[in-house]
Motif scaffolding. Structure first.
Motif, PDB file in Angstrom:
ATOM      1  N   ILE A   1      24.004  -0.245   8.083  1.00  0.00           N
ATOM      2  CA  ILE A   1      22.707  -0.581   8.659  1.00  0.00           C
ATOM      3  C   ILE A   1      21.759  -0.814   7.496  1.00  0.00           C
ATOM      4  O   ILE A   1      22.019  -0.392   6.368  1.00  0.00           O
ATOM      5  N   THR A   2      20.686  -1.521   7.759  1.00  0.00           N
ATOM      6  CA  THR A   2      19.627  -1.668   6.764  1.00  0.00           C
ATOM      7  C   THR A   2      18.388  -1.004   7.332  1.00  0.00           C
ATOM      8  O   THR A   2      17.954  -1.327   8.444  1.00  0.00           O
ATOM      9  N   ILE A   3      17.852  -0.053   6.583  1.00  0.00           N
ATOM     10  CA  ILE A   3      16.636   0.629   7.015  1.00  0.00           C
ATOM     11  C   ILE A   3      15.487   0.177   6.126  1.00  0.00           C
ATOM     12  O   ILE A   3      15.659  -0.040   4.928  1.00  0.00           O
ATOM     13  N   THR A   4      14.336  -0.003   6.741  1.00  0.00           N
ATOM     14  CA  THR A   4      13.114  -0.286   5.997  1.00  0.00           C
ATOM     15  C   THR A   4      12.303   0.996   6.007  1.00  0.00           C
ATOM     16  O   THR A   4      12.034   1.560   7.072  1.00  0.00           O
ATOM     17  N   VAL A   5      11.949   1.465   4.818  1.00  0.00           N
ATOM     18  CA  VAL A   5      11.253   2.740   4.669  1.00  0.00           C
ATOM     19  C   VAL A   5       9.959   2.507   3.901  1.00  0.00           C
ATOM     20  O   VAL A   5       9.967   1.925   2.816  1.00  0.00           O
ATOM     21  N   LEU A   6       8.858   2.970   4.471  1.00  0.00           N
ATOM     22  CA  LEU A   6       7.573   2.917   3.784  1.00  0.00           C
ATOM     23  C   LEU A   6       7.323   4.258   3.125  1.00  0.00           C
ATOM     24  O   LEU A   6       7.347   5.295   3.795  1.00  0.00           O
ATOM     25  N   CYS A   7       7.117   4.232   1.827  1.00  0.00           N
ATOM     26  CA  CYS A   7       6.723   5.430   1.077  1.00  0.00           C
ATOM     27  C   CYS A   7       5.216   5.319   0.871  1.00  0.00           C
ATOM     28  O   CYS A   7       4.740   4.474   0.111  1.00  0.00           O
ATOM     29  N   ARG A   8       4.484   6.143   1.595  1.00  0.00           N
ATOM     30  CA  ARG A   8       3.021   6.068   1.545  1.00  0.00           C
ATOM     31  C   ARG A   8       2.475   6.614   0.223  1.00  0.00           C
ATOM     32  O   ARG A   8       3.095   7.450  -0.423  1.00  0.00           O
ATOM     33  N   LEU A   9       1.298   6.130  -0.098  1.00  0.00           N
ATOM     34  CA  LEU A   9       0.580   6.674  -1.250  1.00  0.00           C
ATOM     35  C   LEU A   9       0.203   8.119  -0.944  1.00  0.00           C
ATOM     36  O   LEU A   9      -0.029   8.472   0.221  1.00  0.00           O
TER      37      LEU A   9
ATOM     38  N   ALA B   1       0.880  -1.172   0.000  1.00  0.00           N
ATOM     39  CA  ALA B   1       0.000   0.000   0.000  1.00  0.00           C
ATOM     40  C   ALA B   1       0.914   1.218   0.000  1.00  0.00           C
ATOM     41  O   ALA B   1       1.031   1.951   0.964  1.00  0.00           O
ATOM     42  N   GLY B   2       1.630   1.380  -1.080  1.00  0.00           N
ATOM     43  CA  GLY B   2       2.724   2.329  -1.226  1.00  0.00           C
ATOM     44  C   GLY B   2       3.916   1.523  -1.693  1.00  0.00           C
ATOM     45  O   GLY B   2       3.767   0.480  -2.318  1.00  0.00           O
ATOM     46  N   THR B   3       5.115   1.961  -1.363  1.00  0.00           N
ATOM     47  CA  THR B   3       6.328   1.221  -1.719  1.00  0.00           C
ATOM     48  C   THR B   3       7.164   1.016  -0.474  1.00  0.00           C
ATOM     49  O   THR B   3       7.399   1.958   0.282  1.00  0.00           O
ATOM     50  N   LEU B   4       7.598  -0.219  -0.281  1.00  0.00           N
ATOM     51  CA  LEU B   4       8.450  -0.570   0.850  1.00  0.00           C
ATOM     52  C   LEU B   4       9.873  -0.721   0.330  1.00  0.00           C
ATOM     53  O   LEU B   4      10.132  -1.507  -0.579  1.00  0.00           O
ATOM     54  N   TYR B   5      10.788   0.088   0.876  1.00  0.00           N
ATOM     55  CA  TYR B   5      12.195   0.031   0.491  1.00  0.00           C
ATOM     56  C   TYR B   5      13.002  -0.577   1.626  1.00  0.00           C
ATOM     57  O   TYR B   5      12.804  -0.215   2.790  1.00  0.00           O
ATOM     58  N   LYS B   6      13.915  -1.478   1.314  1.00  0.00           N
ATOM     59  CA  LYS B   6      14.929  -1.944   2.259  1.00  0.00           C
ATOM     60  C   LYS B   6      16.243  -1.435   1.693  1.00  0.00           C
ATOM     61  O   LYS B   6      16.642  -1.823   0.595  1.00  0.00           O
ATOM     62  N   ILE B   7      16.876  -0.544   2.429  1.00  0.00           N
ATOM     63  CA  ILE B   7      18.057   0.157   1.921  1.00  0.00           C
ATOM     64  C   ILE B   7      19.255  -0.139   2.822  1.00  0.00           C
ATOM     65  O   ILE B   7      19.198   0.106   4.030  1.00  0.00           O
ATOM     66  N   LYS B   8      20.320  -0.656   2.210  1.00  0.00           N
ATOM     67  CA  LYS B   8      21.576  -0.839   2.938  1.00  0.00           C
ATOM     68  C   LYS B   8      22.305   0.488   2.893  1.00  0.00           C
ATOM     69  O   LYS B   8      22.534   1.049   1.815  1.00  0.00           O
TER      70      LYS B   8
ATOM     71  N   ARG C   1       3.468  11.664   7.318  1.00  0.00           N
ATOM     72  CA  ARG C   1       4.759  11.651   6.634  1.00  0.00           C
ATOM     73  C   ARG C   1       4.679  10.867   5.339  1.00  0.00           C
ATOM     74  O   ARG C   1       4.073   9.821   5.273  1.00  0.00           O
ATOM     75  N   ARG C   2       5.363  11.350   4.341  1.00  0.00           N
ATOM     76  CA  ARG C   2       5.443  10.609   3.070  1.00  0.00           C
ATOM     77  C   ARG C   2       6.341   9.381   3.240  1.00  0.00           C
ATOM     78  O   ARG C   2       6.027   8.306   2.763  1.00  0.00           O
ATOM     79  N   TYR C   3       7.491   9.558   3.909  1.00  0.00           N
ATOM     80  CA  TYR C   3       8.429   8.461   4.145  1.00  0.00           C
ATOM     81  C   TYR C   3       8.515   8.186   5.641  1.00  0.00           C
ATOM     82  O   TYR C   3       8.679   9.120   6.429  1.00  0.00           O
ATOM     83  N   GLU C   4       8.445   6.919   6.009  1.00  0.00           N
ATOM     84  CA  GLU C   4       8.549   6.549   7.418  1.00  0.00           C
ATOM     85  C   GLU C   4       9.480   5.355   7.577  1.00  0.00           C
ATOM     86  O   GLU C   4       9.306   4.332   6.919  1.00  0.00           O
TER      87      GLU C   4
END
Length: 101
Positions: A77-85, A61-68, A91-94
């Motif tokens: 570190i690896t962060i998981t970021v939700l980009c909301r619709l 429901a948006g885009t889920l990013y896993k970023i090293k 927030r747009r990015y969480e």
């Protein structure tokens, strides 16, 4: 019946499946720049270096990013970021998760 090629990746064709890992690009670095303070807040650390290295993305429901992310001194570190619709408030990015690599 035809056989699938050896390099066939079914997740590439599955709706909602995460994509294969890719080298980070300017867009991913911009996301990292925007969420850096959230990651610092979650880890109770301050990062002088916060450079995106690789990422995967998954449409939910948006885009889920896993970023090293390189945080200096050969640490990642690896962060998981939700980009909301755009239709969702807040927030747009969480940042939803931070893991040490």
């Amino acid at each position: 019946m035809a056989e699938l090629p050896e390099d066939f990746d079914p997740s590439h064709y599955m709706v909602g499946a995460p994509e294969a890992s890719k080298e980070a690009n300017e867009t991913i670095q911009c996301i990292c720049d925007e969420v850096k303070s959230q990651a610092e807040e979650r880890t109770n650390q301050t990062y002088d270096v916060f450079k995106a290295v690789t990422f995967t993305q998954q449409v939910v429901a948006g885009t889920l990013y896993k970023i090293k992310v390189s945080v200096g001194a050969n640490k990642h570190i690896t962060i998981t970021v939700l980009c909301r619709l755009p239709c969702h408030p807040g927030r747009r990015y969480e940042v939803t998760e931070v893991k040490d690599d």
